[in-house]
Write a protein that holds these residues in place. Structure first.
Motif, PDB file in Angstrom:
ATOM      1  N   LEU A   3       0.851  -1.179   0.000  1.00 19.53           N
ATOM      2  CA  LEU A   3       0.000   0.000   0.000  1.00 19.53           C
ATOM      3  C   LEU A   3       0.885   1.226   0.000  1.00 19.53           C
ATOM      4  CD1 LEU A   3      -2.825   1.281   0.276  1.00 19.53           C
ATOM      5  CD2 LEU A   3      -2.576   1.036   2.740  1.00 19.53           C
ATOM      6  N   THR A   4       0.937   1.912  -1.127  1.00 21.63           N
ATOM      7  CA  THR A   4       1.715   3.134  -1.255  1.00 21.63           C
ATOM      8  C   THR A   4       0.767   4.239  -1.694  1.00 21.63           C
ATOM      9  OG1 THR A   4       3.629   1.855  -1.924  1.00 21.63           O
ATOM     10  CG2 THR A   4       3.698   4.193  -2.378  1.00 21.63           C
ATOM     11  N   VAL A   5       0.546   5.198  -0.801  1.00 26.09           N
ATOM     12  CA  VAL A   5      -0.383   6.270  -1.124  1.00 26.09           C
ATOM     13  C   VAL A   5       0.274   7.639  -1.144  1.00 26.09           C
ATOM     14  CG1 VAL A   5      -2.417   5.018  -0.333  1.00 26.09           C
ATOM     15  CG2 VAL A   5      -1.144   6.427   1.270  1.00 26.09           C
ATOM     16  N   PHE A  17      -2.158   7.983   7.457  1.00 25.25           N
ATOM     17  CA  PHE A  17      -3.244   7.627   6.548  1.00 25.25           C
ATOM     18  C   PHE A  17      -4.492   8.380   6.962  1.00 25.25           C
ATOM     19  CE2 PHE A  17      -0.347   4.052   6.417  1.00 25.25           C
ATOM     20  CZ  PHE A  17      -0.277   3.777   5.069  1.00 25.25           C
ATOM     21  N   ARG A  18      -5.384   8.595   6.033  1.00 18.48           N
ATOM     22  CA  ARG A  18      -6.632   9.303   6.337  1.00 18.48           C
ATOM     23  C   ARG A  18      -7.525   8.420   7.200  1.00 18.48           C
ATOM     24  NH1 ARG A  18      -7.935  13.789   3.960  1.00 18.48           N
ATOM     25  NH2 ARG A  18      -6.763  14.602   2.208  1.00 18.48           N
ATOM     26  N   GLY A  21     -10.716   7.365   5.522  1.00 19.61           N
ATOM     27  CA  GLY A  21     -10.558   6.563   4.308  1.00 19.61           C
ATOM     28  C   GLY A  21     -10.743   5.073   4.541  1.00 19.61           C
ATOM     29  N   TYR A  23      -9.095   1.803   2.705  1.00 24.84           N
ATOM     30  CA  TYR A  23      -8.122   1.317   1.730  1.00 24.84           C
ATOM     31  C   TYR A  23      -8.450  -0.136   1.453  1.00 24.84           C
ATOM     32  CZ  TYR A  23      -5.755   5.559   3.214  1.00 24.84           C
ATOM     33  OH  TYR A  23      -5.447   6.863   3.502  1.00 24.84           O
ATOM     34  N   LYS A  40      -9.738  -5.068   3.532  1.00 26.30           N
ATOM     35  CA  LYS A  40     -10.089  -3.674   3.806  1.00 26.30           C
ATOM     36  C   LYS A  40      -9.302  -3.179   5.013  1.00 26.30           C
ATOM     37  CE  LYS A  40     -14.718  -4.730   2.167  1.00 26.30           C
ATOM     38  NZ  LYS A  40     -16.161  -4.690   2.461  1.00 26.30           N
ATOM     39  N   ARG A  42      -8.629   0.094   7.609  1.00 28.90           N
ATOM     40  CA  ARG A  42      -9.083   1.382   8.142  1.00 28.90           C
ATOM     41  C   ARG A  42      -8.106   1.830   9.206  1.00 28.90           C
ATOM     42  NH1 ARG A  42     -15.007   2.901   7.538  1.00 28.90           N
ATOM     43  NH2 ARG A  42     -13.936   4.838   7.897  1.00 28.90           N
TER      44      ARG A  42
END
Length: 91
Positions: A3-5, A17-18, A21, A23, A40, A42
């Motif tokens: 996971l690269t945001v 991380f938000r 959001g 992911y 998922k 969170r």
């Protein structure tokens, strides 16, 4: 899975991380163009690590959803939860 945001995380950008959001990693296992399994992720509220104002920690949950739950929403079977960076060796 990776996971690269935010490729600039920690260097000049946010390292969190938000919390609002969701992911998701979605997998189509039988080539019908519809996901059968979704993982998922969170994240919770951002807090500071004890004694480290510039180190951020967030709670997180990873869930695995199948069937109709794989297609929508945040529900699924809880696989793991904890805190990001909770066990990092602090400088």
């Amino acid at each position: 899975m990776a996971l690269t945001v935010n490729p600039d995380a920690g260097a000049g950008g946010l390292d969190t991380f938000r919390e609002e959001g969701l992911y998701a990693f979605r997998f189509d296992l039988n080539d019908d163009a519809r996901e059968e399994v979704t993982f998922k992720i969170r994240f919770g509220e951002v807090t500071h690590a004890a004694g480290y104002q510039h180190r951020h920690v967030q709670s997180f949950e990873v869930r695995r959803a199948t069937g109709d739950l794989a297609l929508r929403g945040a529900e699924g079977d809880l696989l793991v939860g904890g805190h990001s960076a909770a066990n990092w060796p602090w400088p």
